[in-house]
Design an enzyme around this catalytic site. Structure first.
Site, PDB file in Angstrom:
ATOM      1  N   HIS A   4      38.394  42.238  40.738  1.00 44.50           N
ATOM      2  CA  HIS A   4      37.895  40.917  40.331  1.00 44.50           C
ATOM      3  C   HIS A   4      37.297  40.203  41.548  1.00 44.50           C
ATOM      4  O   HIS A   4      37.997  39.468  42.242  1.00 44.50           O
ATOM      5  CB  HIS A   4      39.024  40.076  39.734  1.00 44.50           C
ATOM      6  CG  HIS A   4      39.478  40.539  38.391  1.00 44.50           C
ATOM      7  ND1 HIS A   4      39.019  39.986  37.215  1.00 44.50           N
ATOM      8  CD2 HIS A   4      40.333  41.526  38.038  1.00 44.50           C
ATOM      9  CE1 HIS A   4      39.594  40.611  36.191  1.00 44.50           C
ATOM     10  NE2 HIS A   4      40.395  41.537  36.659  1.00 44.50           N
TER      11      HIS A   4
ATOM     12  N   GLU B  77      35.501  37.662  41.691  1.00 44.44           N
ATOM     13  CA  GLU B  77      35.465  36.209  41.543  1.00 44.44           C
ATOM     14  C   GLU B  77      36.672  35.535  42.164  1.00 44.44           C
ATOM     15  O   GLU B  77      36.626  34.349  42.511  1.00 44.44           O
ATOM     16  CB  GLU B  77      35.355  35.831  40.060  1.00 44.44           C
ATOM     17  CG  GLU B  77      36.590  36.076  39.222  1.00 44.44           C
ATOM     18  CD  GLU B  77      36.665  37.473  38.637  1.00 44.44           C
ATOM     19  OE1 GLU B  77      37.407  37.673  37.655  1.00 44.44           O
ATOM     20  OE2 GLU B  77      35.976  38.367  39.167  1.00 44.44           O
TER      21      GLU B  77
ATOM     22  N   CYS C 148      36.051  44.465  35.765  1.00 44.71           N
ATOM     23  CA  CYS C 148      37.257  45.017  35.158  1.00 44.71           C
ATOM     24  C   CYS C 148      36.907  45.684  33.825  1.00 44.71           C
ATOM     25  O   CYS C 148      36.356  46.782  33.815  1.00 44.71           O
ATOM     26  CB  CYS C 148      38.312  43.930  35.007  1.00 44.71           C
ATOM     27  SG  CYS C 148      39.987  44.575  34.743  1.00 44.71           S
TER      28      CYS C 148
END
Length: 444
Positions: A365, A367, A234
């Site tokens: 993102h 993750e 990001c």
């Protein structure tokens, strides 16, 4: 509330702290007794007590809690400290917590179908057995509160398990890398740069606000110029673009309109469809499709996808599309874009993977979708490159297969948790699968 939902439709597990007071190590039960009393005054009666303590509960303490909290002694669980978080389900299973929960919910016939063998051997034991370290520097501005980056931390752990490497994470405050810190706090400046130089890989996660941004830009520059594996998420992608524009294209005043609204050369801009006047609901959120521009890029090889990938987003700013041609001509290639081709999603250096071991950043993102046993491909590639194992890993991968451009199928609950290979429940006939697919067959 019990009457509202009906018996057999809920099971209450009350988590409470058992502090240890004094040098004699006495385990105190009063906090739990009081909290259970408050819970009962609200009409909620705990079925199990999960007692957090640094050491296993003494038998006398367990009996005391059972007596004063009106819970069977076998339902008082000792939740003491363990070597890693993945041992907590095993700790609960060893005390038959699953049997109690299923009995309360009227599902006792499923109690014998829980198989945690693969969870224990492939996750809990594997994490404890990792020996070879990989040193990662996380450049952030909330480093005093690690929970601010909890998703990133877990994704790193999942990738390290898959790669067979032991995570050594160094938290670096971004503002201490900046030139001002050299004058104001020289000790922290020198320490932060020494930590950055000692790292095997550099990670810049997401964030908001301008504090520490120049430090993150300097970290991205250091990783690019010194060929240290770099992963930007990001904001980490945006600072990589700003750094490249400044130091490669020579646009010294390139910046983001988030930090410098009046910049004459915006490398990152506010998304045009987002309102600048309203404070709420102004983010681009949720799963979005990223169309890969070439299957020869590192991202396609890690994801094993030729056409598109789906990842979750959370941002208001994006790379300025007017600056993209100049960036790509200079070697910063946007290998992933949205369906319109106007919004940049993934960026890599042109000479990956031979020149720079790993330099990739994403607007999304990754993750958020990482799970134990199914590490995020970008995080896995980053960890492998940091541990100097990426090239051997890529040689064992097949050519990415074409995937249909269609709406992705919603994953099942087991898939969404990354547990589809762990056999956590038995088959319909109650027998366990004898041939489980290896979770980490690509970790060598």
């Amino acid at each position: 509330f019990h009457f509202k939902v009906g018996p057999g439709n809920m099971c209450i597990v009350h988590v409470s702290l058992i502090p240890i007071i004094g040098v004699v190590g006495e385990q105190k039960t009063k906090p739990t007794q009081h909290s259970v009393a408050v819970l009962r005054s609200l009409g909620l009666h705990p079925d199990l007590l999960a007692c957090r303590c640094s050491h296993p509960l003494d038998d006398g303490v367990r009996q005391k809690l059972a007596l004063f909290c009106q819970v069977p002694a076998e339902n008082v669980l000792t939740m003491h400290d363990v070597s890693n978080i993945w041992r907590v389900p095993l700790l609960m299973q060893s005390q038959n917590a699953h049997q109690t929960i299923l009995r309360v919910l009227g599902l006792s016939h499923y109690a014998d179908k829980l198989d945690m063998h693969n969870w224990k051997t492939q996750i809990a034991d594997r994490w404890d057995s990792l020996k070879e370290p990989v040193h990662i520097a996380l450049i952030g501005k909330y480093t005093d509160l690690s929970d601010a980056y909890l998703s990133v931390l877990k994704a790193l752990q999942h990738a390290c398990m898959a790669a067979g490497l032991k995570l050594q994470l160094t938290w670096i405050e971004a503002q201490y890398l900046e030139a001002e810190a050299k004058q104001e706090q020289p000790d922290k400046y020198e320490c932060s740069w020494n930590q950055l130089r000692a790292a095997d890989g550099v990670l810049v996660p997401g964030g908001f606000g301008n504090r520490g941004v120049e430090g993150k830009i300097l970290a991205a520059q250091y990783a690019r110029q010194n060929k240290v594996p770099y992963l930007g998420i990001c904001l980490g992608m945006q600072v990589a673009v700003i750094e490249f524009a400044r130091n490669v294209l020579g646009i010294k005043d390139a910046d983001s309109t988030e930090f410098n609204p009046g910049t004459p050369n915006p490398a990152v801009v506010f998304m045009p469809e987002i309102s600048t006047k309203h404070m709420g609901g102004t983010m681009r959120l949720g799963a979005r499709q990223t169309v890969l521009q070439t299957m020869s890029c590192l991202t396609a090889k890690m994801y094993q996808a030729e056409q598109h990938i789906d990842e979750r987003h959370r941002h208001r700013y994006e790379v300025n599309p007017d600056m993209v041609p100049g960036l790509e001509e200079a070697g910063l290639i946007f290998v992933g874009k949205d369906e319109t081709g106007e919004r940049m999603e993934v960026v890599e250096l042109q000479d990956n993977p031979s020149g720079h071991p790993f330099y990739a950043a994403a607007q999304f993102h990754p993750e958020f979708k990482s799970r134990p046993g199914r590490a995020s491909p970008l995080f896995l590639g980053f960890i492998l490159a940091s541990g100097k194992r990426l090239n051997s890993y890529l040689t064992s991968r097949s050519t990415p297969q074409a995937s249909p451009m269609s709406t992705p199928v919603k994953p099942s609950p087991r898939e969404s948790l990354g547990l589809e290979q762990l056999n956590l429940s038995g088959l319909a006939n109650g027998s366990s699968s004898t041939s489980q697919q290896a979770l980490f067959n690509d970790s060598s």
